[in-house]
Enzyme design. Structure first.
Site, mmCIF file in Angstrom:
data_model
loop_
_atom_site.group_PDB
_atom_site.id
_atom_site.type_symbol
_atom_site.label_atom_id
_atom_site.label_comp_id
_atom_site.label_asym_id
_atom_site.label_seq_id
_atom_site.Cartn_x
_atom_site.Cartn_y
_atom_site.Cartn_z
ATOM 1 N N THR A 1 0.837 -1.200 0.000
ATOM 2 C CA THR A 1 0.000 0.000 0.000
ATOM 3 C C THR A 1 0.873 1.252 0.000
ATOM 4 O O THR A 1 1.893 1.285 0.684
ATOM 5 C CB THR A 1 -0.902 0.027 1.248
ATOM 6 N N GLY A 55 -5.750 -4.788 6.772
ATOM 7 C CA GLY A 55 -6.907 -3.947 6.511
ATOM 8 C C GLY A 55 -8.132 -4.229 7.354
ATOM 9 O O GLY A 55 -8.831 -3.299 7.770
#
Lengths: 134, 171
Positions: A1, A55
């Site tokens: 990410t 996440g």
């Protein structure tokens, strides 16, 4: 990410996050990065946040909005708010980190992993880091 | 005027010196520096924070060392499904896309959702169609491929590891 947060000369903040997710994900799995309030959030009344991590834990903790809310409603510094929320993620069993900038000019990293690819810049200069002890 | 600031990240996890070669270390730092330079250029010129974060993220999406855009990890089926979000603090306008492929820079698609639609999040094929309709740069699936990401998927499948065991650089 990957992600970025910024404060411009007019005092406005913004946040952006982009990711491929996790290796081997199935069933249309989506993590926190595109969830506004979990992996990404910006509010001129508090701060801008971009997150990277496991996440599902960041979604459950509402990480990005939670940091901004603590700053706006409790008057916490960016560092105090981010550290508290990342500690909460750790309590849930999650790992990762955030970058934060506030309209006051606070710029911080907070992560509970051994390292985070990161960088910071201002008119005074720039720096990058990888490992936790940098 | 407010002194401008920019902070970026390229992922977190078990990142240790003994696991990263000197060449990789150098390449990653160079990419992070390029991203800072791209965002700083916007801010130093009096540009908006929203333009700076998009510019910085696009550099990282284009670099194969990071799990976004080119270099994104593979799904179990060997595809790339990309997610992105963007938000501005002055109006709290926001846009996001999830599970897309075909857009070279997913952050552009997120921004298009924010600015060119009445919605906040679009997903899957609908988001792909929206991206194409907005004229965003499209790529073929092989654009995202890197040998290291393929190796990681093969390792996961061979060892039947959990999702989080393979690389530990999260997204």
């Amino acid at each position: 990410t990957v992600g970025a947060v910024a404060l411009d000369a007019k005092g406005h903040v913004a946040a952006a996050t982009s990711t491929g997710g996790v290796t081997g994900k199935r069933w249309g799995r989506v993590g926190d990065a595109p969830i506004i309030g979990a992996g990404t959030y910006a509010d001129d009344r508090a701060c801008a946040v971009s997150a990277t991590g496991a996440g599902e834990y960041f979604i459950r903790a509402g990480v990005a909005h939670e940091i901004c809310a603590r700053m706006r409603l409790k008057g916490e510094s960016a560092k105090a708010a981010a550290d508290a929320v990342i500690a909460d993620v750790g309590q849930l069993g999650g790992t990762g980190g955030v970058i934060v900038v506030s309209p006051k000019g606070e710029t911080i990293y907070s992560f509970n992993t051994p390292g985070m690819y990161r960088g910071m810049a201002s008119a005074d200069g720039k720096s990058v880091g990888i490992y936790g002890d940098e | 005027q407010t002194p401008w600031k920019l902070v970026i990240h390229g992922g977190a996890g078990v990142i240790e010196r003994e696991r990263i070669s000197k060449e990789q270390d150098s390449d990653i730092r160079a990419a992070l520096t390029r991203a800072l330079d791209a965002g700083s250029k916007v801010l130093a010129g009096g540009g908006e924070a929203i333009d700076a974060v998009e510019a910085a993220v696009k550099v990282l999406e284009d670099d194969p060392h990071f799990n976004a855009g080119k270099g994104a990890v593979y799904t179990y089926e060997g595809k790339n499904e990309l997610d992105a979000a963007i938000m501005r603090g002055d109006t709290r306008a926001a846009g996001a896309v999830a599970g897309i492929n075909g857009t070279r820079n997913p952050i552009e698609a997120a921004r298009a959702v924010m600015e060119k639609s009445p919605h906040v999040m679009l997903i899957g094929e609908g988001a792909n169609i929206f991206s194409r309709e907005q004229g965003l740069t499209q790529v073929t699936p092989d654009y995202y491929e890197t040998p290291e990401r393929k190796r990681q998927l093969e390792e996961l499948k061979a060892n039947k590891l959990s999702w989080f065991d393979v690389d530990m650089k999260y997204g």
